[in-house]
Design an enzyme around this catalytic site. Structure first.
Site, PDB file in Angstrom:
ATOM      1  N   GLY A 215      19.819   9.774  15.738  1.00 35.76           N
ATOM      2  CA  GLY A 215      20.579   9.744  14.556  1.00 35.76           C
ATOM      3  C   GLY A 215      20.057  10.510  13.270  1.00 35.76           C
ATOM      4  O   GLY A 215      19.220  11.601  13.532  1.00 35.76           O
TER       5      GLY A 215
ATOM      6  N   LYS B 277       5.526   6.377   5.373  1.00 33.40           N
ATOM      7  CA  LYS B 277       4.371   6.430   4.596  1.00 33.40           C
ATOM      8  C   LYS B 277       3.161   6.165   5.420  1.00 33.40           C
ATOM      9  O   LYS B 277       2.188   6.793   5.107  1.00 33.40           O
ATOM     10  CB  LYS B 277       4.436   5.287   3.385  1.00 33.40           C
ATOM     11  CG  LYS B 277       3.938   4.030   3.614  1.00 33.40           C
ATOM     12  CD  LYS B 277       3.417   3.120   2.624  1.00 33.40           C
ATOM     13  CE  LYS B 277       3.559   1.671   3.003  1.00 33.40           C
ATOM     14  NZ  LYS B 277       2.627   1.061   3.899  1.00 33.40           N
TER      15      LYS B 277
ATOM     16  N   THR C 240      -1.139  -2.931   5.201  1.00 29.03           N
ATOM     17  CA  THR C 240      -1.418  -1.780   6.256  1.00 29.03           C
ATOM     18  C   THR C 240      -2.342  -0.743   5.564  1.00 29.03           C
ATOM     19  O   THR C 240      -2.108  -0.353   4.403  1.00 29.03           O
ATOM     20  CB  THR C 240      -0.165  -1.072   6.445  1.00 29.03           C
ATOM     21  OG1 THR C 240       0.949  -2.084   7.240  1.00 29.03           O
ATOM     22  CG2 THR C 240      -0.274   0.142   7.564  1.00 29.03           C
TER      23      THR C 240
ATOM     24  N   CYS D 108       7.828   1.758   5.453  1.00 33.67           N
ATOM     25  CA  CYS D 108       6.521   1.718   6.424  1.00 33.67           C
ATOM     26  C   CYS D 108       6.421   2.848   7.382  1.00 33.67           C
ATOM     27  O   CYS D 108       5.421   3.625   7.139  1.00 33.67           O
ATOM     28  CB  CYS D 108       6.728   0.596   7.440  1.00 33.67           C
ATOM     29  SG  CYS D 108       6.805  -0.969   6.603  1.00 33.67           S
TER      30      CYS D 108
ATOM     31  N   THR E 254       0.781  -1.031   0.071  1.00 35.26           N
ATOM     32  CA  THR E 254       0.123  -0.054  -0.012  1.00 35.26           C
ATOM     33  C   THR E 254       0.891   1.163  -0.094  1.00 35.26           C
ATOM     34  O   THR E 254       0.998   1.778   1.053  1.00 35.26           O
ATOM     35  CB  THR E 254      -0.863   0.157   1.155  1.00 35.26           C
ATOM     36  OG1 THR E 254      -0.057  -0.242   2.358  1.00 35.26           O
ATOM     37  CG2 THR E 254      -1.896  -1.113   1.063  1.00 35.26           C
TER      38      THR E 254
ATOM     39  N   LYS F 174      18.243   0.831   7.207  1.00 31.92           N
ATOM     40  CA  LYS F 174      18.688   0.116   8.637  1.00 31.92           C
ATOM     41  C   LYS F 174      19.477  -1.035   8.448  1.00 31.92           C
ATOM     42  O   LYS F 174      19.472  -1.639   7.337  1.00 31.92           O
ATOM     43  CB  LYS F 174      17.221  -0.065   9.476  1.00 31.92           C
ATOM     44  CG  LYS F 174      16.633  -1.301   8.960  1.00 31.92           C
ATOM     45  CD  LYS F 174      15.619  -1.434  10.198  1.00 31.92           C
ATOM     46  CE  LYS F 174      14.979  -2.978  10.018  1.00 31.92           C
ATOM     47  NZ  LYS F 174      13.923  -3.114  11.078  1.00 31.92           N
TER      48      LYS F 174
ATOM     49  N   GLY G  15      13.210   5.796   8.123  1.00 34.15           N
ATOM     50  CA  GLY G  15      13.036   5.745   6.800  1.00 34.15           C
ATOM     51  C   GLY G  15      12.559   4.276   6.527  1.00 34.15           C
ATOM     52  O   GLY G  15      11.846   3.694   7.602  1.00 34.15           O
TER      53      GLY G  15
ATOM     54  N   ARG H 285       9.161  -6.607  11.699  1.00 34.09           N
ATOM     55  CA  ARG H 285      10.610  -5.607  11.511  1.00 34.09           C
ATOM     56  C   ARG H 285      11.363  -6.348  10.528  1.00 34.09           C
ATOM     57  O   ARG H 285      11.477  -7.479  10.704  1.00 34.09           O
ATOM     58  CB  ARG H 285      11.056  -5.427  12.675  1.00 34.09           C
ATOM     59  CG  ARG H 285      10.505  -4.915  13.818  1.00 34.09           C
ATOM     60  CD  ARG H 285      11.255  -5.048  15.089  1.00 34.09           C
ATOM     61  NE  ARG H 285      11.130  -6.557  15.286  1.00 34.09           N
ATOM     62  CZ  ARG H 285      12.070  -6.912  16.137  1.00 34.09           C
ATOM     63  NH1 ARG H 285      12.784  -6.259  17.135  1.00 34.09           N
ATOM     64  NH2 ARG H 285      11.978  -8.292  16.769  1.00 34.09           N
TER      65      ARG H 285
HETATM   66  C1  UGA Z   1       8.408  -0.789  11.132  1.00 33.17           C
HETATM   67  C2  UGA Z   1       8.142  -1.238  12.551  1.00 33.17           C
HETATM   68  O1  UGA Z   1       8.954  -1.404  13.494  1.00 33.17           O
HETATM   69  C3  UGA Z   1       7.443  -2.923  12.613  1.00 33.17           C
HETATM   70  O2  UGA Z   1       6.781  -3.184  13.716  1.00 33.17           O
HETATM   71  C4  UGA Z   1       6.297  -2.636  11.518  1.00 33.17           C
HETATM   72  O3  UGA Z   1       5.674  -4.066  11.034  1.00 33.17           O
HETATM   73  C5  UGA Z   1       6.784  -2.324  10.044  1.00 33.17           C
HETATM   74  O4  UGA Z   1       7.601  -1.167  10.446  1.00 33.17           O
HETATM   75  C6  UGA Z   1       5.911  -2.341   9.121  1.00 33.17           C
HETATM   76  O5  UGA Z   1       5.051  -1.410   9.070  1.00 33.17           O
HETATM   77  O6  UGA Z   1       5.619  -3.220   8.176  1.00 33.17           O
HETATM   78  P1  UGA Z   1      10.726  -1.562   9.715  1.00 33.17           P
HETATM   79  O7  UGA Z   1      10.218  -0.575   8.860  1.00 33.17           O
HETATM   80  O8  UGA Z   1      11.078  -2.912   9.429  1.00 33.17           O
HETATM   81  O9  UGA Z   1       9.615  -1.959  10.957  1.00 33.17           O
HETATM   82  O10 UGA Z   1      11.809  -0.733  10.811  1.00 33.17           O
HETATM   83  P2  UGA Z   1      11.973  -0.180  12.219  1.00 33.17           P
HETATM   84  O11 UGA Z   1      12.950  -1.258  12.841  1.00 33.17           O
HETATM   85  O12 UGA Z   1      11.000   0.146  12.695  1.00 33.17           O
HETATM   86  O13 UGA Z   1      13.003   1.121  12.020  1.00 33.17           O
HETATM   87  C7  UGA Z   1      12.352   2.104  11.236  1.00 33.17           C
HETATM   88  C8  UGA Z   1      13.470   3.117  11.047  1.00 33.17           C
HETATM   89  O14 UGA Z   1      13.653   3.859  12.378  1.00 33.17           O
HETATM   90  C9  UGA Z   1      14.925   2.938  10.476  1.00 33.17           C
HETATM   91  O15 UGA Z   1      15.375   3.747   9.582  1.00 33.17           O
HETATM   92  C10 UGA Z   1      15.683   2.864  11.710  1.00 33.17           C
HETATM   93  O16 UGA Z   1      16.963   3.297  11.441  1.00 33.17           O
HETATM   94  C11 UGA Z   1      15.152   4.194  12.236  1.00 33.17           C
HETATM   95  N1  UGA Z   1      15.105   4.060  13.855  1.00 33.17           N
HETATM   96  C12 UGA Z   1      14.850   3.034  14.941  1.00 33.17           C
HETATM   97  C13 UGA Z   1      15.809   5.095  14.442  1.00 33.17           C
HETATM   98  O17 UGA Z   1      16.308   5.972  13.844  1.00 33.17           O
HETATM   99  N2  UGA Z   1      16.142   5.273  16.001  1.00 33.17           N
HETATM  100  C14 UGA Z   1      15.682   4.167  16.686  1.00 33.17           C
HETATM  101  O18 UGA Z   1      15.944   4.336  17.806  1.00 33.17           O
HETATM  102  C15 UGA Z   1      14.823   3.147  16.248  1.00 33.17           C
END
Ligand code: UGA
Length: 444
Positions: free
Chosen positions: A259, A269, A124, A266, A88, A329, A263, A157
């Site tokens: 930091g 958007k 989503t 998920c 989506t 990430k 991005g 994740r």
């Molecule tokens: C995120 C959610 O964590 C999942 O629970 C969800 O299912 C998923 O989106 C989704 O909607 O499909 P994800 O996009 O894999 O998962 O990544 P995250 O681990 O949430 O990290 C997202 C971003 O936040 C990354 O760019 C990461 O570097 C950044 N981040 C994360 C930070 O800048 N600081 C932090 O402390 C944690």
């Protein structure tokens, strides 16, 4: 009899779900309109990086428990449960969620279902979508079959997708009947047997749980990043601030890593789609704070670009910049809305010679930004660099010491965009270090 499951959409979410369902013992078919993707998956070739998933895919393609097809007719007459895991994406016009793939998959499925089945949405979606889709299913499917809809949001994740699918931290079933709930309990019997919390609710709550979770996580990241702007101005240590906050169990330390910001496919958007949806509902200011969350997040990228300029005495043109990390990430090759790739691209556009190394993300980044230089090691990226930017916190980069880079670089200058290095150690070795959330004085 073993449950037969189809998973429609074999992108990140769908391919993971299909392989994990096979691992749980079900018979599974993955469906996609992309023939190329289906051919690759059928040969056990995963088109993206996800730890642990290639092994599951190969295992179950070989065992015959997991197959792939582009043919809706094949699954409509076969599966007991159809999961919808199509994308989506963000709609360019109004930043709402583009539901064309969800709508198309429900339409195609409804026309081809010839036996009683439960259709389970995992994508989503904006609140209200499931109820509308239940109407479409009822209107478009054959009168002699019983087709019901449920909504079962996915919280996986990237990087932990297999674990999050097989052992999720909670399950949410949005259902309209006890039959749908019972069916989903069969699918998730293993996780439920391990006391995974289960929330059984209506469609709207199930849809909202997902977007609310991502909005909360995005807010938490921007919260600490807003304090970065303060410590950059007044002094102080953003990491210590986060640690001290995190000891309060009501706050918690997770997602307080300051930091370059969030991005991926998920969080960005989802917070935009939520704002658009809530405005459509006439609640014009309810989610205004998410606009600030987004702005704070994007300003982090500006900050890294401006630090790079400052460190190179405002003459970026022709200077060599090494970018370590372009995935959004670590443990992912995903560069969708990657802050790191955005920064790399902007510095290139400012005239720098940018050389990128990411352990997994180079190929995807090259497709999006072919004019950057791509190399296969830290040493090659750092060769003759005037400045090094650490933008994705891969373990390989977190373990770097000044001695690792010193022989290659031309200038001992580094921006720690993820706050993962021991800055004192680098400074003692004679490096000029800038980091997000840290005051930077170009004079020294
Ligand atoms: C995120 C959610 O964590 C999942 O629970 C969800 O299912 C998923 O989106 C989704 O909607 O499909 P994800 O996009 O894999 O998962 O990544 P995250 O681990 O949430 O990290 C997202 C971003 O936040 C990354 O760019 C990461 O570097 C950044 N981040 C994360 C930070 O800048 N600081 C932090 O402390 C944690």
């Amino acid at each position: 009899m073993t449950l037969r499951i189809s998973v429609i959409g074999t992108g990140y979410l769908g391919a993971t779900h299909a392989a994990c369902m096979a691992e749980l013992g079900f018979e599974v078919i993955g469906v996609d309109v992309d023939q190329d993707k289906i051919s690759r998956l059928s040969q056990g070739d995963l088109p993206f990086h996800e730890p642990g998933l290639p092994e599951l895919l190969v295992k179950h393609v070989r065992s015959g428990r997991l197959r792939f097809t582009t043919d809706y007719a094949e699954v409509g007459g076969w599966a007991d449960i159809h999961f919808i895991g199509v994308g989506t994406p963000e709609r360019a016009a109004d930043r709402g969620a583009d539901l064309r793939y969800v709508d198309a998959s429900i339409q195609s499925l409804a026309r081809h279902i010839t036996r009683d089945a439960l259709v389970v949405g995992k994508s989503t979606v904006p609140v209200g979508t499931a109820r509308r889709l239940a109407g479409v299913l009822a209107a478009e499917s054959r009168p002699d079959v019983n087709v019901e809809l449920a909504w079962n949001p996915e919280f996986l994740r990237e990087g932990f997708a297999v674990k999050d699918t097989v052992s999720p931290d909670r399950l949410v079933f949005g259902v309209d009947s006890g039959t749908a709930e019972a069916r989903l309990r069969e699918v998730y019997a293993r996780a439920l047997g391990q006391d995974t919390p289960l929330v059984v609710t209506d469609f709207e709550t199930a849809e909202l749980v997902k977007v609310a979770a991502n909005a909360f996580l995005a807010t938490k990241i921007s919260f600490i990043n807003a304090f970065s702007e303060v410590t950059e101005t007044v002094g102080g240590d953003i990491r210590t601030l986060a640690d001290a906050l995190g000891f309060d169990a009501r706050i918690g330390r997770k997602f307080l890593n300051a930091g370059i910001g969030f991005g991926g496919g998920c969080l960005p958007k989802d917070i935009r789609a939520l704002q658009t949806r809530v405005s459509e509902l006439g609640l014009n200011h309810t989610m205004d704070f998410l606009h600030n969350v987004d702005d704070i997040n994007l300003r982090r990228r500006d900050r890294v670009v401006s630090l790079a300029h400052q460190m190179l005495d405002n003459s970026v043109a022709g200077r060599r910049i090494a970018v370590l990390g372009v995935a959004f990430k670590p443990d992912s090759d995903d560069v969708r809305d990657s802050p790191a790739l955005d920064v790399a691209g902007r510095l290139y556009n400012d005239g720098a010679e940018v050389t990128v190394y990411d352990p997994e993300g180079n190929d995807n980044a090259r497709r999006r930004f072919p004019r950057l230089g791509y190399v296969d090691s830290v040493a090659d990226a750092a060769r003759d660099a005037d400045l090094v930017l650490l933008l994705t916190e891969w373990n390989e980069f977190k373990a770097l010491t000044p001695a690792d880079l010193a022989p290659q670089v031309r200038g001992t200058r580094l921006v720690d965009g993820r706050n993962v290095l021991d800055h004192a150690q680098w400074e003692q070795a004679g490096w000029t270090i800038a980091a997000l959330g840290r005051r930077f004085d170009p004079a020294g």
